[in-house]
Design an enzyme around this catalytic site. Sequence first.
Site, mmCIF file in Angstrom:
data_model
loop_
_atom_site.group_PDB
_atom_site.id
_atom_site.type_symbol
_atom_site.label_atom_id
_atom_site.label_comp_id
_atom_site.label_asym_id
_atom_site.label_seq_id
_atom_site.Cartn_x
_atom_site.Cartn_y
_atom_site.Cartn_z
ATOM 1 N N LYS A 115 14.675 12.108 -2.129
ATOM 2 C CA LYS A 115 14.471 11.317 -0.883
ATOM 3 C C LYS A 115 13.183 10.632 -0.328
ATOM 4 O O LYS A 115 13.237 9.802 0.501
ATOM 5 C CB LYS A 115 15.469 11.770 0.164
ATOM 6 N N LYS A 201 25.651 10.276 -7.470
ATOM 7 C CA LYS A 201 26.992 10.793 -7.626
ATOM 8 C C LYS A 201 27.160 9.853 -6.066
ATOM 9 O O LYS A 201 26.629 8.904 -5.832
ATOM 10 C CB LYS A 201 26.540 12.058 -6.109
ATOM 11 N N LYS A 204 27.238 8.624 0.872
ATOM 12 C CA LYS A 204 27.054 7.114 2.181
ATOM 13 C C LYS A 204 25.716 6.918 2.174
ATOM 14 O O LYS A 204 26.072 5.623 3.192
ATOM 15 C CB LYS A 204 26.700 8.474 3.266
HETATM 16 P P1 TYM Z 1 26.752 15.819 3.057
HETATM 17 O O1 TYM Z 1 26.787 15.772 4.408
HETATM 18 O O2 TYM Z 1 25.515 15.206 2.709
HETATM 19 O O3 TYM Z 1 28.284 15.851 2.477
HETATM 20 C C1 TYM Z 1 28.956 17.180 2.963
HETATM 21 C C2 TYM Z 1 29.491 17.981 2.016
HETATM 22 O O4 TYM Z 1 30.485 16.519 1.281
HETATM 23 C C3 TYM Z 1 29.772 17.512 -0.400
HETATM 24 N N1 TYM Z 1 29.985 16.012 -1.390
HETATM 25 C C4 TYM Z 1 30.050 15.619 -2.593
HETATM 26 N N2 TYM Z 1 30.357 16.829 -3.465
HETATM 27 C C5 TYM Z 1 31.134 16.750 -3.970
HETATM 28 N N3 TYM Z 1 30.867 15.372 -4.895
HETATM 29 C C6 TYM Z 1 30.333 14.313 -3.933
HETATM 30 N N4 TYM Z 1 29.562 13.122 -4.621
HETATM 31 C C7 TYM Z 1 29.915 14.547 -2.967
HETATM 32 N N5 TYM Z 1 28.742 13.768 -2.081
HETATM 33 C C8 TYM Z 1 28.893 14.887 -1.009
HETATM 34 C C9 TYM Z 1 28.463 18.034 0.046
HETATM 35 O O5 TYM Z 1 28.287 18.879 -1.065
HETATM 36 C C10 TYM Z 1 28.579 18.802 0.803
HETATM 37 O O6 TYM Z 1 29.445 19.811 0.818
HETATM 38 N N6 TYM Z 1 22.702 19.181 4.235
HETATM 39 C C11 TYM Z 1 24.417 19.074 3.856
HETATM 40 C C12 TYM Z 1 24.668 19.315 5.523
HETATM 41 C C13 TYM Z 1 24.629 20.852 5.412
HETATM 42 C C14 TYM Z 1 25.810 21.709 5.468
HETATM 43 C C15 TYM Z 1 24.433 23.446 6.617
HETATM 44 C C16 TYM Z 1 26.067 21.544 4.424
HETATM 45 C C17 TYM Z 1 23.934 20.988 6.837
HETATM 46 N N7 TYM Z 1 23.790 22.233 6.915
HETATM 47 C C18 TYM Z 1 24.557 24.470 6.342
HETATM 48 C C19 TYM Z 1 26.626 23.496 4.786
HETATM 49 C C20 TYM Z 1 25.902 24.521 5.554
HETATM 50 C C21 TYM Z 1 25.291 17.169 3.788
HETATM 51 O O7 TYM Z 1 24.146 16.520 3.702
HETATM 52 O O8 TYM Z 1 25.804 16.985 3.220
#
Ligand code: TYM
Length: 339
Positions: A115, A201, A204
């Site tokens: 990023k 991947k 969003k």
């Molecule tokens: P985020 O918002 O990017 O994504 C939320 C969840 O979706 C999963 N994910 C995917 N899984 C499979 N294929 C994909 N293309 C894909 N894109 C997203 C992510 O692995 C995630 O589980 N940093 C985290 C949010 C967060 C968090 C936490 C998660 C903040 N604190 C504590 C777990 C525990 C994030 O940006 O996820």
Amino acid sequence: MRIVSGIQPTGNLHLGNYLGAIRNWVAMQDEWTAQGHDCLYFLADLHAISMPHVPAELAASTREMVAALVACGIDPDRSILFNQTQVPAHVEMQWLLNGTARMGWLNRMTQWKDKAGKNREGASVALFTYPVLQAADVLLYQATHVPVGEDQKQHLELARDIAQKFNNDFASEDAPVFTLPEAIIPPEAARIMSLRDGSAKMSKSDPSDMSRINLADDADAIMQKVKKAKTDPEPLPGDVAGLKDRPEAANLVGIYAAMAGTSPADVLREFEGKGFGAFKPALGELLVEKLSPMAARYRELRQDRDALDAILRKGAEKARALAAPTLDKAYTALGLVRG
Ligand code: TYM
């Protein structure tokens, strides 16, 4: 057992989120809350300010994400559904953990490298310390299991490293302050790829909406996106080994298998020798069939802003109570006097 996980409320909930994480959140809620365990699911709105954002959009997306999660099966009466902002203990805990996290650890995070890109000097401090807030998110609740997609594995390992070092430095062996959380990553569909590029991947932040299927998409949009998805000219092979070096084909077969609740091997047995002209409409129809009830519910729920706010308020109240004892312990372990 305690299950904790989060999602950033930027943009729409997409198929990667659903198959990689949310589906598992719902399954764990159904299994574990029945046995008296807590499931905490939150909107990582504080993480969202680590990148440039439009405040009015963040507020709207936060409520929309609540509607999306409920539409997907998160039940706010059984799970604790909230946003970080209403539980200030997340921020407090992050600061306490900043003393333990090492610059070198954060420098190695692939998300930071991706990023920030070449512009590290111009990246926000929040983007750099993002994984420490994520560690705080789970350690605060003594999480034992954290259901996430593959891309969050490194952040979860960091949370364990931070917990371990904090326990070593500031607690006795028989009374650790933090539980070491375990990442729960689905064996299939842990990494759903972009429909336009099998090496990136589904995300969003991809500027092209054609790269992802959103929960909010209608049937026509889903069929169009699948039809336009990048593929190769070969027919589908009869076994999984035949998908090697065909990332786009592997991705579509993986999505089909995950949505149908079967394995890629089963899907290939059914579609062996068929071209994408036959496979894509079948995949599109399957997606429409499975997603449209959730999409309809989502459209209904997102209208009622007061109800969405009430869900977050109720969840935050419960989360604050669960966070308080660990936050207290962490302050005390560090020698900080709270009066
Ligand atoms: P985020 O918002 O990017 O994504 C939320 C969840 O979706 C999963 N994910 C995917 N899984 C499979 N294929 C994909 N293309 C894909 N894109 C997203 C992510 O692995 C995630 O589980 N940093 C985290 C949010 C967060 C968090 C936490 C998660 C903040 N604190 C504590 C777990 C525990 C994030 O940006 O996820």
